[in-house]
Each structure stands twice: as C-alpha cells, then as structure tokens.
Design a protein around this motif. Structure first.
Motif, PDB file in Angstrom:
ATOM      1  N   UNK A  32       0.848  -1.183   0.000  1.00 59.76           N
ATOM      2  CA  UNK A  32       0.000   0.000   0.000  1.00 59.76           C
ATOM      3  C   UNK A  32       0.888   1.239   0.000  1.00 59.76           C
ATOM      4  N   UNK A  33       0.336   2.319  -0.551  1.00 58.39           N
ATOM      5  CA  UNK A  33       1.131   3.508  -0.819  1.00 58.39           C
ATOM      6  C   UNK A  33       0.332   4.772  -0.475  1.00 58.39           C
ATOM      7  N   UNK A  34       1.045   5.807  -0.044  1.00 55.37           N
ATOM      8  CA  UNK A  34       0.469   7.136   0.094  1.00 55.37           C
ATOM      9  C   UNK A  34       1.249   8.114  -0.779  1.00 55.37           C
ATOM     10  N   UNK A  35       0.497   8.866  -1.595  1.00 55.39           N
ATOM     11  CA  UNK A  35       1.070   9.887  -2.455  1.00 55.39           C
ATOM     12  C   UNK A  35       0.383  11.219  -2.153  1.00 55.39           C
ATOM     13  N   UNK A  36       1.070  12.297  -2.515  1.00 56.81           N
ATOM     14  CA  UNK A  36       0.391  13.581  -2.558  1.00 56.81           C
ATOM     15  C   UNK A  36       0.560  14.162  -3.957  1.00 56.81           C
ATOM     16  N   UNK A  37      -0.438  14.939  -4.360  1.00 60.65           N
ATOM     17  CA  UNK A  37      -0.391  15.574  -5.667  1.00 60.65           C
ATOM     18  C   UNK A  37      -0.717  17.051  -5.508  1.00 60.65           C
ATOM     19  N   UNK A  38       0.168  17.882  -5.992  1.00 59.66           N
ATOM     20  CA  UNK A  38      -0.024  19.322  -5.952  1.00 59.66           C
ATOM     21  C   UNK A  38      -0.273  19.824  -7.366  1.00 59.66           C
ATOM     22  N   UNK A  40      -0.320  20.966 -10.890  1.00 58.67           N
ATOM     23  CA  UNK A  40       0.737  21.004 -11.894  1.00 58.67           C
ATOM     24  C   UNK A  40       1.837  19.984 -11.698  1.00 58.67           C
ATOM     25  N   UNK A  41       1.660  19.120 -10.714  1.00 57.79           N
ATOM     26  CA  UNK A  41       2.677  18.107 -10.454  1.00 57.79           C
ATOM     27  C   UNK A  41       2.077  16.714 -10.538  1.00 57.79           C
ATOM     28  N   UNK A  42       2.970  15.772 -10.752  1.00 54.85           N
ATOM     29  CA  UNK A  42       2.548  14.392 -10.661  1.00 54.85           C
ATOM     30  C   UNK A  42       2.451  13.961  -9.216  1.00 54.85           C
ATOM     31  N   UNK A  43       2.226  12.684  -8.983  1.00 51.29           N
ATOM     32  CA  UNK A  43       2.113  12.173  -7.627  1.00 51.29           C
ATOM     33  C   UNK A  43       3.504  11.921  -7.054  1.00 51.29           C
ATOM     34  N   UNK A  44       3.679  12.290  -5.804  1.00 48.99           N
ATOM     35  CA  UNK A  44       4.947  12.068  -5.120  1.00 48.99           C
ATOM     36  C   UNK A  44       4.719  11.124  -3.944  1.00 48.99           C
ATOM     37  N   UNK A  45       5.613  10.163  -3.812  1.00 45.09           N
ATOM     38  CA  UNK A  45       5.454   9.095  -2.840  1.00 45.09           C
ATOM     39  C   UNK A  45       5.887   9.551  -1.452  1.00 45.09           C
ATOM     40  N   UNK A  46       5.001   9.366  -0.465  1.00 47.88           N
ATOM     41  CA  UNK A  46       5.275   9.798   0.904  1.00 47.88           C
ATOM     42  C   UNK A  46       5.755   8.613   1.762  1.00 47.88           C
ATOM     43  N   UNK A  47       4.914   7.616   1.848  1.00 44.51           N
ATOM     44  CA  UNK A  47       5.235   6.388   2.587  1.00 44.51           C
ATOM     45  C   UNK A  47       4.605   5.204   1.857  1.00 44.51           C
ATOM     46  N   UNK A  48       5.152   4.016   2.098  1.00 37.58           N
ATOM     47  CA  UNK A  48       4.542   2.822   1.578  1.00 37.58           C
ATOM     48  C   UNK A  48       4.749   1.676   2.547  1.00 37.58           C
ATOM     49  N   UNK A  49       4.110   0.573   2.249  1.00 32.63           N
ATOM     50  CA  UNK A  49       4.133  -0.562   3.173  1.00 32.63           C
ATOM     51  C   UNK A  49       4.086  -1.856   2.386  1.00 32.63           C
ATOM     52  N   UNK A  50       4.832  -2.844   2.870  1.00 36.13           N
ATOM     53  CA  UNK A  50       4.850  -4.155   2.228  1.00 36.13           C
ATOM     54  C   UNK A  50       3.932  -5.154   2.927  1.00 36.13           C
ATOM     55  N   UNK A  51       3.315  -4.731   4.005  1.00 32.36           N
ATOM     56  CA  UNK A  51       2.411  -5.620   4.708  1.00 32.36           C
ATOM     57  C   UNK A  51       2.137  -5.090   6.106  1.00 32.36           C
ATOM     58  N   UNK A  83       0.481  24.562   6.628  1.00 27.61           N
ATOM     59  CA  UNK A  83      -0.160  24.950   5.367  1.00 27.61           C
ATOM     60  C   UNK A  83       0.497  24.331   4.136  1.00 27.61           C
ATOM     61  N   UNK A  84       1.800  24.046   4.208  1.00 28.66           N
ATOM     62  CA  UNK A  84       2.504  23.438   3.073  1.00 28.66           C
ATOM     63  C   UNK A  84       2.031  22.003   2.806  1.00 28.66           C
ATOM     64  N   UNK A  85       1.297  21.430   3.733  1.00 32.27           N
ATOM     65  CA  UNK A  85       0.764  20.087   3.541  1.00 32.27           C
ATOM     66  C   UNK A  85      -0.640  20.096   2.925  1.00 32.27           C
ATOM     67  N   UNK A  86      -1.109  21.276   2.586  1.00 30.93           N
ATOM     68  CA  UNK A  86      -2.349  21.376   1.813  1.00 30.93           C
ATOM     69  C   UNK A  86      -2.120  20.721   0.452  1.00 30.93           C
ATOM     70  N   UNK A  87      -2.944  19.748   0.130  1.00 31.37           N
ATOM     71  CA  UNK A  87      -2.704  18.967  -1.079  1.00 31.37           C
ATOM     72  C   UNK A  87      -3.850  17.972  -1.263  1.00 31.37           C
ATOM     73  N   UNK A  88      -3.751  17.203  -2.338  1.00 33.64           N
ATOM     74  CA  UNK A  88      -4.637  16.061  -2.538  1.00 33.64           C
ATOM     75  C   UNK A  88      -3.812  14.802  -2.285  1.00 33.64           C
ATOM     76  N   UNK A  89      -4.340  13.940  -1.437  1.00 34.02           N
ATOM     77  CA  UNK A  89      -3.622  12.731  -1.044  1.00 34.02           C
ATOM     78  C   UNK A  89      -4.304  11.499  -1.637  1.00 34.02           C
TER      79      UNK A  89
END
Lengths: 113, 107
Positions: A32-38, A40-51, A83-89
């Motif tokens: 499982x993965x968490x991304x944020x998208x701002x 004009x940008x693509x998705x950037x990977x924040x954290x992920x998990x293998x189980x 405020x810099x964490x305002x985004x779509x997750x």
C-alpha cells in the motif's frame, strides 16, 4: 472489482493540529502507498508498506508518519499539520511481483489553514 | 528514485486528431505504466509496457528501455479523452510519476 477507499474525502485542519487520513483496501494486496499531488505536479510518494506492521519512507516523508495495522488498512498521520501540507492525497494498493496491478483510491483533499 | 519528465505539458486537439505524448526517465525501470487522471481526479491504469510496442484500443505505447523513454499515441481523439496522462516507471515495487500531459480535445 478491486477497491480502495479513503476517508475523509475532504478535510479542513488548523495549523499545528493532528490529521489522520485513512485508507482501506479489499484487494488483499500486500503493498500500500500514500502519495500527494499538488497542482501542476505528478504524484509524489510519501510512505509505503509491504504488509501489516511495515512502513517505508518514500521520497517526501518529512512531516508525515504512516501506520499499517492490518492488511486492509493504511493510515497517513500529520502530527503537526502545516499549510505546506495542503494537497490532494492518494492511497493505492498493489500486488507484490505483479507490477501492473496498482489501484488508486479517489483521493482526499486536505486544506490546512 | 526516478526522475520523470513528460512532454508536452499540455496539448489541445480537435476531435479526430491524433496525440503523441512523451516520457523520459532517469534510470532503468522494471516496468512502465501509463495512467489517465480524469478532470475529477480519479486515476486509472491505461496500460503497462516495459519494452517494445503495446496496443490497447486506440492507444499505442512504445517503450525503448535502453534509452529510458516511452511514448503514448492516442489515435482519433475524442472529447472524452480529455484529462491528464501520467507516465510512471516502476522501480521494484514503487511507482514514480511524471507531472503529466494535460490533454484537451475540443469538439
């Protein structure tokens, strides 16, 4: 049909507050993965998990924690929201060794005031 | 991780025209995936193509692994194709995304 759900879908938070974004998958995927998208940008990977019990840092982990208490659930935690964490997750799930099976949730819009 | 560059950043077509989208990435990828993101934000996988040419419907992807590039050709565009197209090379179990090409198809 593979399904990934996210809650809440929209969130307004105050600076310095704690925010928890939740993700649930019914695909029985290991990863499982968490991304944020701002804008004009693509998705950037924040954290992920293998189980369950595992979390790994992605490209932009600072200011975020993750928790994977079970196969189905993966949370993203902002202990002190800014405020810099305002985004779509976006949350996603995928199968180990089957690289083209990554399914995305609908996204959570977070506004930090 | 990977650095991914997509071009053009935006593209406006008349319905029926073809589109050619480009993707360049910084290191060898074990897989390369193209996604469509709707104006509402949802993401859908279009196809996966680690090397060579792959077709699905009106989409054709060509990936040259050694040159670390991939392209997506959309033939006979339709207004419903409007949205953002994202290229994402895999590095083991992790996807890295480009900033996308925003496609607008006008009637």
């Amino acid at each position: 049909e593979a399904a990934v759900t996210q809650s809440p879908r929209n969130k307004v938070a105050v600076t310095g507050g704690k925010v928890t974004l939740s993700c649930n998958q019914t695909n029985n995927h290991n990863n499982m993965y968490w991304y944020r998208q701002d804008t004009g940008h693509g998705l950037r990977l924040i954290h992920y998990s293998y189980g369950a019990g595992s979390t790994e840092k992605g490209d932009i982990p600072d200011g975020y924690k993750a928790s994977r208490p079970s196969q189905e659930n993966f949370s993203l935690i902002l202990e002190l929201a800014t405020p810099s964490q305002t985004s779509v997750y976006f949350c996603a799930s995928g199968e180990t060794g089957v690289q083209d099976t990554q399914y995305f949730g609908p996204g959570t819009r977070l506004l930090v005031l | 991780g990977q650095q991914v560059q997509q071009s053009p950043a935006s593209l406006v077509l008349q319905e029926g025209e073809n589109a050619e989208l480009q993707c360049n990435f910084s290191s060898t990828a074990t897989q390369l995936q193209w996604f469509y993101q709707s104006p509402g934000g949802s993401l859908v996988s279009l196809l996966s193509n680690p090397s060579g040419t792959k077709h699905t419907g009106r989409l054709t992807s060509t990936t040259v692994t050694k040159e670390r590039r991939s392209s997506l050709h959309i033939s006979s565009s339709q207004t419903t194709d409007s949205g953002t197209y994202l290229c994402a090379p895999w590095d083991y179990n992790v996807l890295y995304f480009g900033s996308g090409t925003k496609l607008t198809v006008e009637p």
